[in-house]
Design an enzyme around this catalytic site. Structure first.
Site, PDB file in Angstrom:
ATOM      1  N   GLY A 274       0.768  -1.285  -0.088  1.00  0.00           N
ATOM      2  CA  GLY A 274      -0.032  -0.016  -0.056  1.00  0.00           C
ATOM      3  C   GLY A 274       0.916   1.155  -0.085  1.00  0.00           C
TER       4      GLY A 274
ATOM      5  CG  HIS B  22     -16.025  13.099 -18.132  1.00  0.00           C
ATOM      6  ND1 HIS B  22     -15.570  14.025 -18.837  1.00  0.00           N
ATOM      7  CD2 HIS B  22     -16.981  13.687 -17.631  1.00  0.00           C
ATOM      8  CE1 HIS B  22     -16.103  15.374 -18.763  1.00  0.00           C
ATOM      9  NE2 HIS B  22     -17.234  14.968 -17.826  1.00  0.00           N
TER      10      HIS B  22
END
Length: 221
Positions: free
Chosen positions: A73, A139
């Site tokens: 991580g 987007h």
């Protein structure tokens, strides 16, 4: 179709999660976990999948027959081992859950992890060695290399740089640029571009001077 052989670098809970989803939901089969020999503890190793030393892996396993995934991580540590494996000629695998929402024009680097809770709109690009947990990405967003996005949400046309961390329930407004090495903590709202190495934290939750029984008696009847 024969599955490709995968070695996972890492031995923590994230590595265990990675092994499970790769085997349940990908074209890879996990052959072994690996870690540096000085960190190995075979006496407490409980997985049925073998644990090998990093040194043995780099020396004895061929780049033609094995892929690698770095299941760490921490961005800096993950970057170090990503580069180490690349320098030794290995290809790094991607995991994109079949249960996430994404589009065919998604562009990815290597050692990408996208879990089952992610929603990705069209025209998204994600750089090498980045991890997305349960995030909604707008987007035309670009996410750089060696970054971790965990439970966050972006508007459209956002740019997140290299080596960034964006935490749980953080939101980034559309058309915003998050500079390299930024840390955006849990619950933050980013409405302006950030600068290199900036850290953002949200004011913590306040403990009320009232206990749960009082709330129940007053409001929950």
């Amino acid at each position: 179709m024969e599955k490709k052989k995968l070695i996972i670098y890492g031995v923590g809970r994230f590595a265990e999660y990675v092994q499970y989803v790769f085997e349940q939901d990908s074209s890879y089969i996990v052959e072994a976990f690996c870690i540096e020999s000085k960190l190995m503890d075979l006496q407490t190793w409980k997985s049925k999948i073998p644990l090998i030393s990093l040194e043995v892996f780099l020396k004895e396993y061929s780049v033609e027959n094995y892929f690698v995934f770095v299941a760490v991580g921490n961005n800096n540590i993950r970057k170090h081992f990503f580069l180490l494996f690349k320098e030794n000629g290995f290809s790094l695998a991607n995991y994109i859950s079949t249960q996430c929402s994404s589009w065919p024009n998604l562009r990815l680097g290597e050692n990408i992890f996208i879990d089952e809770g992610c929603v990705l709109q069209p025209f998204i690009e994600i750089g090498d060695n980045s991890i997305l947990f349960t995030s909604q990405i707008g987007h035309h967003t670009h996410i750089g290399k060696h970054s971790l996005i965990s439970g966050a949400k972006t508007g459209g046309n956002v740019k997140i740089g290299d080596n960034c961390y964006v935490g749980l329930n953080a939101s980034i407004k559309q058309n915003i640029s998050v500079a390299d090495n930024s840390i955006v903590g849990m619950g933050c709202i980013i409405e302006k571009d950030t600068d290199l190495n900036e850290v953002y934290t949200h004011k913590g939750t306040v403990k009320r001077k009232i206990d749960a029984t009082q709330i129940s008696s007053r409001f929950l009847r």
